[in-house]
Design an enzyme around this catalytic site. Structure first.
Site, PDB file in Angstrom:
ATOM      1  N   ARG A   1      -7.016   3.204   8.609  1.00 47.82           N
ATOM      2  CA  ARG A   1      -8.201   3.235   9.468  1.00 47.82           C
ATOM      3  C   ARG A   1      -8.250   4.457  10.384  1.00 47.82           C
ATOM      4  NH1 ARG A   1      -7.278  -1.314  14.191  1.00 47.82           N
ATOM      5  NH2 ARG A   1      -5.107  -0.838  14.622  1.00 47.82           N
TER       6      ARG A   1
ATOM      7  N   GLU B   1     -11.630 -12.125   8.754  1.00 40.18           N
ATOM      8  CA  GLU B   1     -11.033 -11.024   8.016  1.00 40.18           C
ATOM      9  C   GLU B   1     -10.530 -11.446   6.632  1.00 40.18           C
ATOM     10  OE1 GLU B   1      -8.119  -9.358  10.773  1.00 40.18           O
ATOM     11  OE2 GLU B   1      -9.248 -10.234  12.430  1.00 40.18           O
TER      12      GLU B   1
ATOM     13  N   ARG C   1     -13.519   0.541  17.598  1.00 36.52           N
ATOM     14  CA  ARG C   1     -13.548  -0.892  17.935  1.00 36.52           C
ATOM     15  C   ARG C   1     -14.866  -1.506  17.487  1.00 36.52           C
ATOM     16  NH1 ARG C   1      -9.480  -3.597  18.481  1.00 36.52           N
ATOM     17  NH2 ARG C   1      -8.617  -2.238  20.081  1.00 36.52           N
TER      18      ARG C   1
ATOM     19  N   ASP D   1      -6.036 -16.512  17.365  1.00 35.83           N
ATOM     20  CA  ASP D   1      -5.476 -15.507  16.449  1.00 35.83           C
ATOM     21  C   ASP D   1      -4.661 -16.226  15.368  1.00 35.83           C
ATOM     22  OD1 ASP D   1      -4.626 -13.189  15.274  1.00 35.83           O
ATOM     23  OD2 ASP D   1      -3.729 -12.320  17.072  1.00 35.83           O
TER      24      ASP D   1
ATOM     25  N   HIS E   1     -10.696  -5.902   8.770  1.00 35.43           N
ATOM     26  CA  HIS E   1     -10.601  -6.519  10.119  1.00 35.43           C
ATOM     27  C   HIS E   1     -12.004  -6.567  10.740  1.00 35.43           C
ATOM     28  CE1 HIS E   1      -9.083  -7.416  14.084  1.00 35.43           C
ATOM     29  NE2 HIS E   1      -7.830  -7.207  13.741  1.00 35.43           N
TER      30      HIS E   1
HETATM   31  C1  BG6 Z   1      -5.427  -8.848  15.425  1.00 39.66           C
HETATM   32  C2  BG6 Z   1      -4.052  -8.965  16.062  1.00 39.66           C
HETATM   33  O1  BG6 Z   1      -5.332  -8.991  14.031  1.00 39.66           O
HETATM   34  O2  BG6 Z   1      -5.921  -7.545  15.733  1.00 39.66           O
HETATM   35  C3  BG6 Z   1      -4.210  -8.809  17.566  1.00 39.66           C
HETATM   36  O3  BG6 Z   1      -3.463 -10.195  15.756  1.00 39.66           O
HETATM   37  C4  BG6 Z   1      -4.832  -7.458  17.854  1.00 39.66           C
HETATM   38  O4  BG6 Z   1      -2.956  -8.910  18.184  1.00 39.66           O
HETATM   39  C5  BG6 Z   1      -6.131  -7.321  17.095  1.00 39.66           C
HETATM   40  O5  BG6 Z   1      -5.065  -7.329  19.240  1.00 39.66           O
HETATM   41  C6  BG6 Z   1      -6.773  -5.966  17.266  1.00 39.66           C
HETATM   42  O6  BG6 Z   1      -5.873  -4.969  16.879  1.00 39.66           O
HETATM   43  P1  BG6 Z   1      -6.106  -3.459  17.197  1.00 39.66           P
HETATM   44  O7  BG6 Z   1      -4.885  -2.727  16.713  1.00 39.66           O
HETATM   45  O8  BG6 Z   1      -7.342  -3.048  16.475  1.00 39.66           O
HETATM   46  O9  BG6 Z   1      -6.285  -3.361  18.678  1.00 39.66           O
END
Ligand code: BG6
Length: 291
Positions: free
Chosen positions: A89, A263, A63, A203, A159
């Protein structure tokens, strides 16, 4: 290997490439080719956000930093049992080469090592290579090559979690007049007329935009520039309190307020068709201007 680069063992059997050159420091997890730390030495603050309780475990995404979403972004188009944002990932990559550049930056090249499990999820064969240049800016180039005899379609994105002073005090520019799909509002479409400010969970997927974007942070006295190349979508995401708490790996109570995801991507109508024996590359570059 150059003295600026070390491969070290970390938690739970994960390995990391650590880079420390005259311009910047960075760390890249070999699982996911995931840059989880980069800081230009000229910068007062970190640039990427990394959760204080990020999970460093085999098969789980970290994260923070720069998770790579590939070969689909978001949910798999037809099979909900496949992992969200694709498997790039969460599976192993290997270091192919490294080079110390004349300007002081360090270039490394990584290749995905597809597992048997992920190969079963695809009908095509491919090669995926990530080039990372760590210096005063952070440059990433993800190259997909089609090794099959038929075309295939991918969606993809970096991301990236950026470190900010406070989600309610920053603004994002560069997406004015772009059309978006709002995932919070039933995927309804709209046009973003103004620079983006945040008052709630956010989002949105902006499509048909190749504009560079900027995170303007008046408290940190800086602008983060996100340059794009071969990217026609940009995603902007922040979870807000309730979702952040429910996620379980977003750090302490208010830690989520210090991040925003901006992103560089290709998805929805900007998904990419890759023809046999041809390649496609999506690149992004992050830099900081302090004042
Ligand atoms: C965003 C999604 O791109 O990524 C969200 O639209 C999601 O819904 C977020 O919570 C994080 O995703 P992840 O899979 O890393 O928890």
């Amino acid at each position: 290997m150059n003295k600026e680069i070390k491969v070290v063992d970390g938690e739970n059997g994960l390995q990391f490439i650590e880079i420390d050159n005259s311009l910047a420091v960075a760390r890249i997890a070999l699982q996911g080719a995931h840059v989880d730390w980069w800081r230009p030495k000229s910068s007062k603050q970190d640039v990427l956000w990394l959760s204080s309780n990020a999970r460093y475990q085999k098969g789980r995404s970290i994260r923070g930093g720069v998770p790579i979403c590939w070969p689909w972004f978001g949910k798999h188009p037809t099979d909900g049992s496949f992992c969200v944002h694709g498997f790039a990932r969460v599976i192993p990559w290997k270091l192919l080469e490294s080079e110390q550049l004349k300007n002081g930056a360090t270039k490394i090249v990584l290749k995905m090592l597809p597992t048997d499990e992920v190969i079963k999820q695809l009908t095509y064969s491919f090669e995926l290579i990530l080039t990372v240049v760590v210096g005063e800016s952070l440059y990433l180039n993800l190259k997909t090559t089609n090794l099959s005899d038929s075309p295939f379609v991918i969606s993809e994105g970096y991301h990236t979690y950026f470190y900010i002073s406070d989600i309610e005090k920053i603004k994002i520019t560069g997406l004015e007049n772009s059309s978006y799909t709002d995932k919070i509002d039933n995927f309804n479409r709209g046009i973003e007329e103004e620079p983006i400010i945040f008052k709630n969970e956010f989002d949105r997927v902006y499509t048909n935009t190749s504009n560079d974007c900027y995170i303007e942070d008046e408290i940190f006295n800086r602008v983060i520039t996100v340059k794009k190349s071969n990217s026609n979508s940009t995603v902007v995401w922040t979870p807000w309190q309730k979702k952040a708490l429910a996620m379980g790996d977003m750090g302490g109570k208010d830690e989520w307020r210090r991040m925003v995801c901006l992103e560089t991507a290709n998805l929805l109508e900007n998904s990419v068709v890759i023809y046999p024996k041809l390649s496609h590359s999506i690149a992004t570059e992050y830099s900081v201007q302090e004042y």
